[in-house]
Design an enzyme around this catalytic site. Structure first.
Site, PDB file in Angstrom:
ATOM      1  N   ASN A  93      -9.276  -7.873   3.240  1.00 57.15           N
ATOM      2  CA  ASN A  93      -8.061  -8.310   3.298  1.00 57.15           C
ATOM      3  C   ASN A  93      -7.126  -9.222   2.486  1.00 57.15           C
ATOM      4  OD1 ASN A  93      -5.248  -8.725   5.289  1.00 57.15           O
ATOM      5  ND2 ASN A  93      -6.222 -10.789   5.108  1.00 57.15           N
ATOM      6  N   TYR A 163      -0.031  -5.959  -9.067  1.00 59.13           N
ATOM      7  CA  TYR A 163      -0.419  -5.751  -7.657  1.00 59.13           C
ATOM      8  C   TYR A 163      -0.391  -4.207  -6.894  1.00 59.13           C
ATOM      9  CZ  TYR A 163       0.424  -5.722  -2.481  1.00 59.13           C
ATOM     10  OH  TYR A 163       0.365  -5.766  -1.058  1.00 59.13           O
ATOM     11  N   LYS A 167      -3.749  -2.192  -5.649  1.00 58.83           N
ATOM     12  CA  LYS A 167      -3.955  -1.517  -4.501  1.00 58.83           C
ATOM     13  C   LYS A 167      -4.111  -0.244  -4.426  1.00 58.83           C
ATOM     14  CE  LYS A 167      -3.316  -5.527  -1.646  1.00 58.83           C
ATOM     15  NZ  LYS A 167      -4.487  -5.857  -1.069  1.00 58.83           N
TER      16      LYS A 167
END
Length: 251
Positions: A93, A163, A167
């Site tokens: 996470n 980012y 991901k």
């Protein structure tokens, strides 16, 4: 308690588990019987969460680690297994999403984002998946891995390109590891849309991005946790290599 969502005796390791969505997942697992390993860079914050989980009657271990660094990932795994002898649920996470115009992104910032969002989760997943697989081969329980990505991995997000790209790499990694460590390890990707945290609330668009949310508003962290519980439980026994979108219909 519904037996499908009873985690009694299980061990859940959650990175970025001291705040925000990570904390909500730690608490949800603990409330349903799991012992927990709470990981972040700030040991005091992890200890505070662990103390709260002990109040629920759970065994909880706080570990300070920068999961963007392989040597710290290795140490984290060794400490977790030394304490519990197993990890049944791994939730990758921890992450970072700094905003900056792409032409202003430095190499140091780029590497920091990729290391924390992708390199570290790869290292943790590969180390723990192998141990889960070996346990399954020995006739014991295997395990499951949940990689938390973002709707930003599947839609344009200007000024957070490293980012979104990191991901997207997690999305691909989840599918590949699901094949590599089957049948004893399930690996899935949880892809939230915008949800309310202190970080997202500080963004001008509240994290909604350029594509409207059919639901009409960002989610609360609790709305995302239910999907994580599903992916970690026997209720999703036939779900692996999947990307579960929890984005209010944004995609």
């Amino acid at each position: 308690m519904d037996p499908l969502f009873d985690f009694t005796g299980k061990v859940a390791l959650v990175t970025g588990g001291s705040r925000g969505l990570g904390y909500q997942m730690v608490r949800a697992f603990a409330e349903r019987g799991a012992n927990v390993i709470v990981v972040s860079r700030k040991l005091e914050a992890c200890e505070a969460v662990c103390e709260e989980m002990r109040g629920l009657g759970r065994t909880a271990l706080a570990i300070s680690a920068h999961v963007g660094r392989w040597d710290e990932c290795d140490r984290l795994v060794e400490e977790g297994y030394a304490a519990f002898g197993r990890v049944d649920i791994l939730v990758n996470n921890a992450g970072m999403s700094p905003r900056a115009p792409s032409h202003e992104v430095t190499e140091k910032l780029f590497d920091s984002v990729l290391n924390l969002n992708f390199k570290g989760p790869f290292r943790l997943s590969s180390l723990i998946a192998k141990r889960m697989f070996d346990a399954g081969e020995a006739g014991e329980a295997g395990g499951c891995i949940i990689n938390v990505t973002s709707s930003g991995s599947m839609m344009p997000l200007p000024q957070v390109v490293p980012y979104g790209s990191s991901k997207a790499a997690l999305n691909a990694m989840g599918r590949s590891l699901a094949w590599e460590y089957a049948p004893h390890v399930r690996v899935n990707t949880l892809s939230p849309g915008a949800f309310r945290t202190d970080i997202v609330e500080a963004w001008p668009d509240k994290g909604r991005g350029p594509i409207p949310i059919p639901r009409g508003h960002a989610a609360e962290p609790e709305d995302i946790v239910t999907a994580a519980l599903f992916l970690a439980s026997p209720a999703s026994a036939n779900v692996t290599g999947s990307i579960v979108r929890c984005d209010g219909g944004q995609h």
